[in-house]
Design an enzyme around this catalytic site. Structure first.
Site, short mmCIF file in Angstrom:
data_model
loop_
_atom_site.label_atom_id
_atom_site.label_comp_id
_atom_site.label_asym_id
_atom_site.label_seq_id
_atom_site.Cartn_x
_atom_site.Cartn_y
_atom_site.Cartn_z
N ARG A 66 20.26 68.64 -45.97
CA ARG A 66 20.74 67.36 -45.43
C ARG A 66 21.64 67.57 -44.22
NH1 ARG A 66 22.22 62.56 -49.61
NH2 ARG A 66 20.18 62.31 -50.59
N LYS A 139 18.84 59.81 -24.56
CA LYS A 139 19.88 59.20 -23.72
C LYS A 139 20.15 60.06 -22.49
CE LYS A 139 24.79 57.93 -23.72
NZ LYS A 139 26.00 57.70 -24.54
N ARG A 215 -9.62 45.22 -24.90
CA ARG A 215 -10.09 44.78 -23.57
C ARG A 215 -9.32 43.57 -23.10
NH1 ARG A 215 -16.06 43.43 -24.02
NH2 ARG A 215 -15.78 42.93 -21.81
N HIS A 276 -14.01 31.95 -36.22
CA HIS A 276 -12.73 31.48 -35.67
C HIS A 276 -11.67 31.33 -36.75
CE1 HIS A 276 -14.63 31.08 -31.82
NE2 HIS A 276 -15.51 30.22 -32.28
N PHE A 473 -1.86 16.99 -50.55
CA PHE A 473 -2.16 15.71 -51.19
C PHE A 473 -2.86 14.73 -50.24
CE2 PHE A 473 2.47 15.03 -50.08
CZ PHE A 473 2.27 14.10 -49.07
#
Length: 524
Positions: A66, A139, A215, A276, A473
């Protein structure tokens, strides 16, 4: 001078692809190699001279690896502005050597999560030192070159060859952009995984990797690309393409809609045909070829140039049936060799296999960009069972009608609102989608059912004896009455309108059976 000679490189990679070849090429140019752990071992095993980072920092790797690179001797070498006097003096005073090249790729956190590993394993695969070094080196692009992906090794070596062992500022700037994109995506993946501990995350981030430059987008004047998020969800992003030209933006969008819809059906063969992003035909059958023919019959005109999804292995007989018209994409969990041979003659048809079907109940976060922000919601994974339904009319559905109502309700979830779906015997016979008025959707679906009858030579509309689903609904009785006039005998809808009593009364007067789900499926 913006060209920077490459004298010293730090290499610490999880992905060892191309590592030895890169190390050998750098060593041949006289570059000093610093490394850690497994990377150092791999380079030494190849006969290269490597200096351990521990020898630079004066600290051994510790805490199961670590802690190994979080040290001023490393970060000073990455961040120092070599031409700035006080930086140069600090380097001299503290024995910090400059690092001209950083080659780092990160612990495979995304792959670990995708594999289904337990929480402890996922946490151990969160890289700390790697992102810190990458951000530091990126950086300091005026002096340090950062490479985070093996696919950039050849570009690095070409750069050194072209510039006598040096890197140019434009190259380092490009690599810095790639590097920050990588750490941003990595942190986003970790944040997304961690977000499960937070009901509404304070901040959200999305991580994705460029898979394909397209494309164009929905229209030729729009640029577009396809990015994948690294998840293991089966679908268009993870599918294997066996033939055909590259997928377009619209192909990808429609194919995703197709496989997500057909994955809803697991109890018998099912086929969905998409145009579609809306289904123009969905059906089940005893076989896939039967399901395909029934789905095709729902709207033979719209099926031309459509996307076809199957919930089982594509066989030769089904492929032969599909080959009768132009189809853009066929996607299925698998395909037999005989089916592939049938499609081999259709050079423009794309065949994709996914290995399995996506789980329609798996929670996924869906994001939609709007001006100045994002709308975020859970993917619609809502399902109802017959036991969840409430019969609200005098007449209850028969068992056969109930089966069709459940089928219609499932399809309605995948149709753009306002959605009206006519179904008979496990197949759609009319789809009305995306209208501003529910009445218009009902009329369009009824017109489609009449077209089916004419195409099949039936004496009356295919809607006669059907059931109908409405994704939300009925605000007025008119849409429901249009369905009754078309020949529908049973209705499934969420309920919840201020005029439910009027709609129920109209259904009773028309002799319809109607059930309420208590759940809505708007899809925009």
């Amino acid at each position: 001078m913006t060209d920077r000679p490459l004298k010293r490189a730090l290499i610490s990679v999880s992905d060892k692809e191309g590592l030895v070849d890169l190390g050998q090429a750098l060593a041949a140019r006289g570059v000093e190699l610093l490394s850690t752990g497994g990377s150092a071992k791999a380079l030494r095993d190849a006969g290269l001279t490597v200096k351990d980072v521990a020898d630079v920092t004066g600290f051994p790797e510790m805490m199961d690896g670590r802690v190994k690179t979080l040290h001023p001797a490393v970060h000073g070498g990455l961040l120092a502005l070599r031409d700035t006097p006080d930086h140069a003096k600090a380097m001299e005073d503290h024995g910090i050597g400059g690092i001209d090249l950083l080659v780092v790729n990160l612990y495979p956190f995304e792959a670990t999560v995708a594999s289904g590993a337990d929480e402890a394993t996922c946490i151990e695969n969160i890289d700390i030192g790697g992102p810190a070094m990458i951000r530091a080196g990126a950086k300091n692009q005026g002096y340090t070159c950062v490479v985070t992906d093996p696919q950039d090794y050849d570009a690095l070596l070409a750069e050194l060859e072209a510039h006598d062992g040096a890197t140019t500022l434009p190259f380092r700037q490009r690599q810095s952009a790639i590097a920050y994109g990588r750490t941003a995506a990595y942190d986003a993946a970790v944040a997304t995984w961690m977000a499960r501990f937070e009901e509404t995350p304070r901040r959200i981030a999305a991580a994705a990797t460029l898979t394909q430059t397209l494309r164009y987008g929905e229209n030729p004047h729009q640029s577009a690309a396809f990015y994948t998020d690294g998840s293991a969800r089966p679908g268009v992003a993870t599918a294997t393409q066996h033939q055909g030209k590259d997928l377009s933006y619209n192909n990808i969008n429609d194919t995703d809609a197709a496989i997500e819809l057909v994955a809803e059906f697991t109890d018998r063969p099912a086929v969905a045909i998409i145009k579609h992003a809306n289904p123009c035909g969905v059906a089940t059958g005893d076989t896939l070829v039967e399901a395909y023919r029934r789905a095709f019959d729902c709207d033979r005109t719209s099926a031309f140039g459509g996307i076809v999804a199957l919930n089982g292995t594509l066989d030769a007989e089904t492929a032969e049936a599909m080959a009768g018209i132009f189809t853009e994409v066929v996607i299925a969990p698998d395909a037999t060799d005989d089916a592939k041979a049938v499609f081999a003659a259709k050079k423009n048809l794309r065949l994709l296999t996914t290995g399995s079907l996506p789980d329609p109940r798996l929670p996924i976060r869906a994001m939609k960009q709007v001006a100045g922000g994002w709308l975020v919601q859970d993917k619609d994974t809502g399902h109802v069972s017959p036991d969840d339904l409430r019969v609200v009319t005098k007449r209850a559905p028969t068992d056969a009608q109930m089966a069709d109502l459940m089928f219609a309700w499932t399809v309605a979830k995948h149709v753009k609102s306002n959605a009206i779906i006519y179904v008979k015997d496990g197949a759609t016979v009319g789809v009305g989608a995306g209208q501003m008025s529910r009445l218009d959707s009902s009329r369009i679906a009824a017109r489609k059912a009449q077209d089916v009858a004419e195409a099949l030579g039936l004496p009356q509309s295919a809607a006669v004896g059907s059931v109908v689903a409405s994704d939300a609904f009925f605000p007025f009785a008119d849409g429901l009455l249009a369905a009754a006039e078309a020949g529908a005998t049973a209705v499934i809808q969420p309920g919840g309108s201020m005029r439910d009593d009027d709609v129920i009364a109209a259904a009773d007067a028309a002799g319809l059976a109607m059930v309420f789900t208590g759940q809505r499926h708007f899809r925009h």
